[in-house]
Design an enzyme around this catalytic site. Structure first.
Site, PDB file in Angstrom:
ATOM      1  N   ASP A   7     -16.435  86.567 -15.318  1.00 43.18           N
ATOM      2  CA  ASP A   7     -16.055  87.307 -16.525  1.00 43.18           C
ATOM      3  C   ASP A   7     -16.531  86.477 -17.712  1.00 43.18           C
ATOM      4  O   ASP A   7     -17.233  85.470 -17.541  1.00 43.18           O
ATOM      5  CB  ASP A   7     -14.553  87.598 -16.555  1.00 43.18           C
ATOM      6  CG  ASP A   7     -13.692  86.366 -16.753  1.00 43.18           C
ATOM      7  OD1 ASP A   7     -14.224  85.228 -16.775  1.00 43.18           O
ATOM      8  OD2 ASP A   7     -12.461  86.518 -16.890  1.00 43.18           O
ATOM      9  N   HIS A   8     -16.126  86.896 -18.919  1.00 40.28           N
ATOM     10  CA  HIS A   8     -16.565  86.189 -20.127  1.00 40.28           C
ATOM     11  C   HIS A   8     -16.072  84.747 -20.162  1.00 40.28           C
ATOM     12  O   HIS A   8     -16.773  83.864 -20.642  1.00 40.28           O
ATOM     13  CB  HIS A   8     -16.103  86.941 -21.381  1.00 40.28           C
ATOM     14  CG  HIS A   8     -14.609  87.131 -21.436  1.00 40.28           C
ATOM     15  ND1 HIS A   8     -13.959  88.090 -20.677  1.00 40.28           N
ATOM     16  CD2 HIS A   8     -13.645  86.486 -22.125  1.00 40.28           C
ATOM     17  CE1 HIS A   8     -12.665  88.019 -20.911  1.00 40.28           C
ATOM     18  NE2 HIS A   8     -12.439  87.056 -21.784  1.00 40.28           N
ATOM     19  N   CYS A  64     -13.960  82.561 -13.434  1.00 37.55           N
ATOM     20  CA  CYS A  64     -13.276  83.066 -14.623  1.00 37.55           C
ATOM     21  C   CYS A  64     -12.697  81.851 -15.336  1.00 37.55           C
ATOM     22  O   CYS A  64     -13.022  80.720 -14.987  1.00 37.55           O
ATOM     23  CB  CYS A  64     -12.233  84.131 -14.285  1.00 37.55           C
ATOM     24  SG  CYS A  64     -10.767  83.584 -13.392  1.00 37.55           S
ATOM     25  N   THR A  66      -9.715  80.409 -15.364  1.00 36.08           N
ATOM     26  CA  THR A  66      -8.940  79.529 -14.485  1.00 36.08           C
ATOM     27  C   THR A  66      -9.433  79.559 -13.042  1.00 36.08           C
ATOM     28  O   THR A  66      -9.111  78.666 -12.272  1.00 36.08           O
ATOM     29  CB  THR A  66      -7.453  79.923 -14.472  1.00 36.08           C
ATOM     30  OG1 THR A  66      -7.348  81.246 -13.920  1.00 36.08           O
ATOM     31  CG2 THR A  66      -6.846  79.847 -15.856  1.00 36.08           C
ATOM     32  N   HIS A  97     -12.340  74.204   7.690  1.00 35.97           N
ATOM     33  CA  HIS A  97     -11.178  74.766   8.373  1.00 35.97           C
ATOM     34  C   HIS A  97     -11.004  76.266   8.191  1.00 35.97           C
ATOM     35  O   HIS A  97     -10.469  76.931   9.090  1.00 35.97           O
ATOM     36  CB  HIS A  97      -9.903  74.064   7.908  1.00 35.97           C
ATOM     37  CG  HIS A  97      -9.819  72.646   8.365  1.00 35.97           C
ATOM     38  ND1 HIS A  97      -8.708  71.877   8.147  1.00 35.97           N
ATOM     39  CD2 HIS A  97     -10.696  71.847   9.025  1.00 35.97           C
ATOM     40  CE1 HIS A  97      -8.897  70.670   8.641  1.00 35.97           C
ATOM     41  NE2 HIS A  97     -10.110  70.630   9.186  1.00 35.97           N
ATOM     42  N   HIS A 133      -9.158  76.534  14.436  1.00 35.90           N
ATOM     43  CA  HIS A 133      -9.482  77.158  13.148  1.00 35.90           C
ATOM     44  C   HIS A 133      -9.928  78.609  13.330  1.00 35.90           C
ATOM     45  O   HIS A 133      -9.553  79.476  12.538  1.00 35.90           O
ATOM     46  CB  HIS A 133     -10.532  76.336  12.411  1.00 35.90           C
ATOM     47  CG  HIS A 133     -10.092  74.935  12.152  1.00 35.90           C
ATOM     48  ND1 HIS A 133      -8.938  74.631  11.463  1.00 35.90           N
ATOM     49  CD2 HIS A 133     -10.625  73.753  12.511  1.00 35.90           C
ATOM     50  CE1 HIS A 133      -8.791  73.324  11.405  1.00 35.90           C
ATOM     51  NE2 HIS A 133      -9.801  72.762  12.040  1.00 35.90           N
TER      52      HIS A 133
END
Length: 140
Positions: A7-8, A64, A66, A97, A133
């Site tokens: 995103d921006h 993004c 975060t 894993h 796994h």
């Protein structure tokens, strides 16, 4: 080929990641966004994730501000295992894993040099193929 999306808030880091991929000779497809105009991360996270889930791309990287929202969006696509990684160890472990097929980064959280190191570890680490796994992934 890698799917790339942002995103921006992740646009600048996505552009730097694309430059880095070019330097490494790794092909990618950019699913947007294409500038810093305000936009919605689910649109671009899901587009990149669909390309991975449908086999158009082998793996993906989404960004993004975060990394949280776009990773949630990517993980809504069946078959996607997108991990938000903030250091190289997490990138290594999610490949070893979890056989993560997408990496999420926070453009406002993770600095450029660290982000590129995370990208390299994510791309260069193969799944361990451990029975334990594989069994756990099958339960997701």
């Amino acid at each position: 080929m890698l799917a790339i999306g942002s995103d921006h808030g992740g646009y600048d880091l996505k552009c730097r990641v694309m430059e880095h991929l070019k330097e490494r000779g790794i092909a990618y497809k950019d699913f947007g966004c294409y500038d810093k105009s305000s936009c919605d991360y689910p649109d671009f996270g899901k587009a990149a994730a669909r390309a991975v889930a449908e086999g158009e791309c082998d793996r993906g990287i989404v960004v993004c501000t975060t990394g949280i929202g776009i990773s949630i969006a990517a993980n809504k696509v069946p078959g996607i295992r997108c991990a938000l990684c903030t250091d190289p160890y997490l990138a290594k472990m999610t490949r070893l894993h979890n056989n993560a097929n997408m990496l999420a980064l926070g453009g406002g959280i993770t600095g450029e040099n660290l982000a590129l190191e995370i990208v390299d570890v994510f791309l260069d680490t193969e799944f361990s193929q451990g029975e334990n796994h594989i069994r756990r992934i099958s339960k997701l």
